[in-house]
Design an enzyme around this catalytic site. Structure first.
Site, short mmCIF file in Angstrom:
data_model
loop_
_atom_site.label_atom_id
_atom_site.label_comp_id
_atom_site.label_asym_id
_atom_site.label_seq_id
_atom_site.Cartn_x
_atom_site.Cartn_y
_atom_site.Cartn_z
N GLU A 233 0.79 -0.88 -0.22
CA GLU A 233 -0.11 -0.59 0.19
C GLU A 233 0.86 1.27 -0.10
O GLU A 233 1.25 2.33 -0.36
CB GLU A 233 -1.00 -0.02 1.32
N ASP B 54 1.57 3.80 -2.79
CA ASP B 54 1.24 5.24 -3.05
C ASP B 54 2.32 6.07 -2.99
O ASP B 54 2.48 7.53 -3.82
CB ASP B 54 0.68 5.59 -0.97
N SER C 266 -7.13 2.60 -4.19
CA SER C 266 -5.50 2.68 -3.95
C SER C 266 -4.52 3.67 -4.63
O SER C 266 -3.80 4.05 -3.64
CB SER C 266 -5.01 1.13 -2.95
N ASP D 181 -16.77 11.19 -19.36
CA ASP D 181 -17.91 10.61 -19.33
C ASP D 181 -18.04 8.96 -19.68
O ASP D 181 -17.77 9.09 -20.73
CB ASP D 181 -19.11 11.16 -19.98
N ILE D 182 -18.19 8.49 -18.79
CA ILE D 182 -18.17 7.21 -18.22
C ILE D 182 -19.19 6.47 -18.52
O ILE D 182 -20.29 6.72 -17.54
CB ILE D 182 -17.01 6.61 -17.20
N GLY E 49 -23.46 11.42 -17.83
CA GLY E 49 -23.24 11.92 -16.42
C GLY E 49 -22.82 11.64 -15.23
O GLY E 49 -22.14 10.53 -15.32
N ASP F 180 -22.05 8.95 -12.41
CA ASP F 180 -23.22 8.29 -11.81
C ASP F 180 -22.18 7.54 -10.13
O ASP F 180 -21.19 7.62 -9.87
CB ASP F 180 -23.11 7.15 -12.75
#
Length: 383
Positions: free
Chosen positions: A91, A95, A299, A342-343, A361, A363
């Site tokens: 992790e 990062d 993450s 936009d996905i 839009g 979601d």
């Protein structure tokens, strides 16, 4: 206690012949301005009982011709950096490596705290850490990334509300707080045996944070929601509606989320706000314990977007403007909408819980969509 899963992918579907996306790939696919590198900015990364090995990070950056960023370790409560020796240390590794890859001239502060062994201990650690950073007069980050969390029901609501107040104060000081929206889809719980209902993750759900969700990004630039497709990439973009916080005014116009083709009326603070690649099948390369690995999950999305905020603040500084505040609200302004990709395909169903569909839009699996970094940075310069 690290309560954010890191997911790994193997196989030929992973970019670069199984090696995962490299920093230059992500910069090109999200149109990150080449002239911005984070100069003059400080990125804070909040870790809980997860350490890192700077040699791994340097190996990663060197492999991709990235100047080695300046890194400072700060212990919030005396917890030491264990040097990246445990599996959970992936992790902190990802990062650090990816925040540095996206903004290599920024100073990176790794804030470390003891996450404890229970959700109550973790909640106290989050409060302790946010309070420490709020009062940190030495390092002055302008953006903070948090890649930890779990369903709101895992924590007392009083703790979550306290986090929001602290994040509100950080935001007023010009410290934008980005939080991973979760890797367990609309289910939202790390516990696989919990009630089969929808949960929103905290602290991503607090209104003054920027919740960062996940997509599946293809090398040709096409993109869909990070959708559960079996054990290989066994997760999905966290998203849903808070049961603690009402719908913020900035989200008053969001209507475009559906379940099984039926429109859903937003019932509370909606997450995520924005998204970028998180699917381990289109994952990111890191170096861990001297070996390359491929990782995914929100993450990674959070530190990548935090680095974009650092670049935006660098751009603002060149115009004699102060660090950003109120980004979570500003993302929903009409003038910002041209900054997003936009996905409209995929969903975040997970572990027997039917999730939300990506649609035109906003979601509740990809938020406003992913970003064109150059356009978004230009928009943020107008605030």
């Amino acid at each position: 206690m690290n309560i954010r899963r890191i997911l790994f992918a193997t196989g030929e579907v992973v970019p670069n012949n199984g090696q995962g996306y490299f920093p230059n790939d992500i910069k090109q696919l999200y149109n990150v301005p080449a002239q911005l590198d984070g100069t003059g900015q400080t990125i804070g990364i909040l870790e809980f009982s997860n350490g890192y090995n700077l040699r791994d990070a340097t190996q990663f950056w060197n492999a991709h011709n990235i100047p080695t960023p300046s890194v400072t370790f700060v212990s919030v409560d005396g917890t030491r950096n264990d040097g990246g020796v445990r599996p959970s240390d992936e992790e902190a590794t990802l990062d650090l490596q990816w925040a540095g890859a996206m903004a290599p001239a920024a100073h990176i502060i790794v804030y470390e705290a003891n996450g404890g062994q229970t959700y109550g201990e973790f909640a106290a650690a989050v409060t302790r850490s946010l309070t420490y950073i709020l009062n940190d007069t030495q390092h002055h980050p302008s953006v903070l990334s948090i890649s930890y969390g779990d369903a709101e029901t895992s924590f007392p609501s009083s703790d979550i509300q306290k986090w929001d107040e602290l994040i509100r104060q950080l935001d007023l000081k010009g410290i934008t707080v980005c939080v991973s929206s979760g890797d367990d889809g609309a289910y939202g719980l790390h516990n696989p045996n919990g009630p089969r209902v929808k949960h929103a993750d905290a602290p991503a759900s607090v209104p003054h944070a920027v919740a960062v969700g996940g997509t599946s990004l293809q090398p040709d630039g096409s993109e869909s929601a990070w959708t559960y497709n079996g054990p290989q990439n066994g997760g999905a973009s966290g998203g849903g509606f808070s049961s603690i916080f009402p719908l913020p005014s900035a989200q008053s116009g969001i209507t475009g989320t559906t379940v099984n083709g039926t429109s859903v009326t937003p019932s509370g603070r909606g997450i995520p706000d924005i998204a970028c690649n998180a699917d381990p099948a289109t994952g990111y390369q890191i170096i861990f314990q001297s070996q390359p690995a491929v990782v995914g999950g929100t993450s990674v999305s959070s530190p990548v977007f935090a680095a974009i905020i650092a670049l935006a603040n660098q751009n603002r500084a060149a115009q004699n403007k102060t660090p950003l505040s109120g980004v979570g609200q500003a993302l929903y302004a009409q003038n910002a909408l041209s900054s997003y990709n936009d996905i409209t395909t995929g969903n975040n169903s997970f572990d027997g819980v039917e999730g939300y569909a990506a649609t035109t839009g906003w979601d509740a699996c990809t938020g406003l969509g992913s970003f064109d970094a150059a356009k978004l940075i230009n928009y943020l310069a107008t605030l």
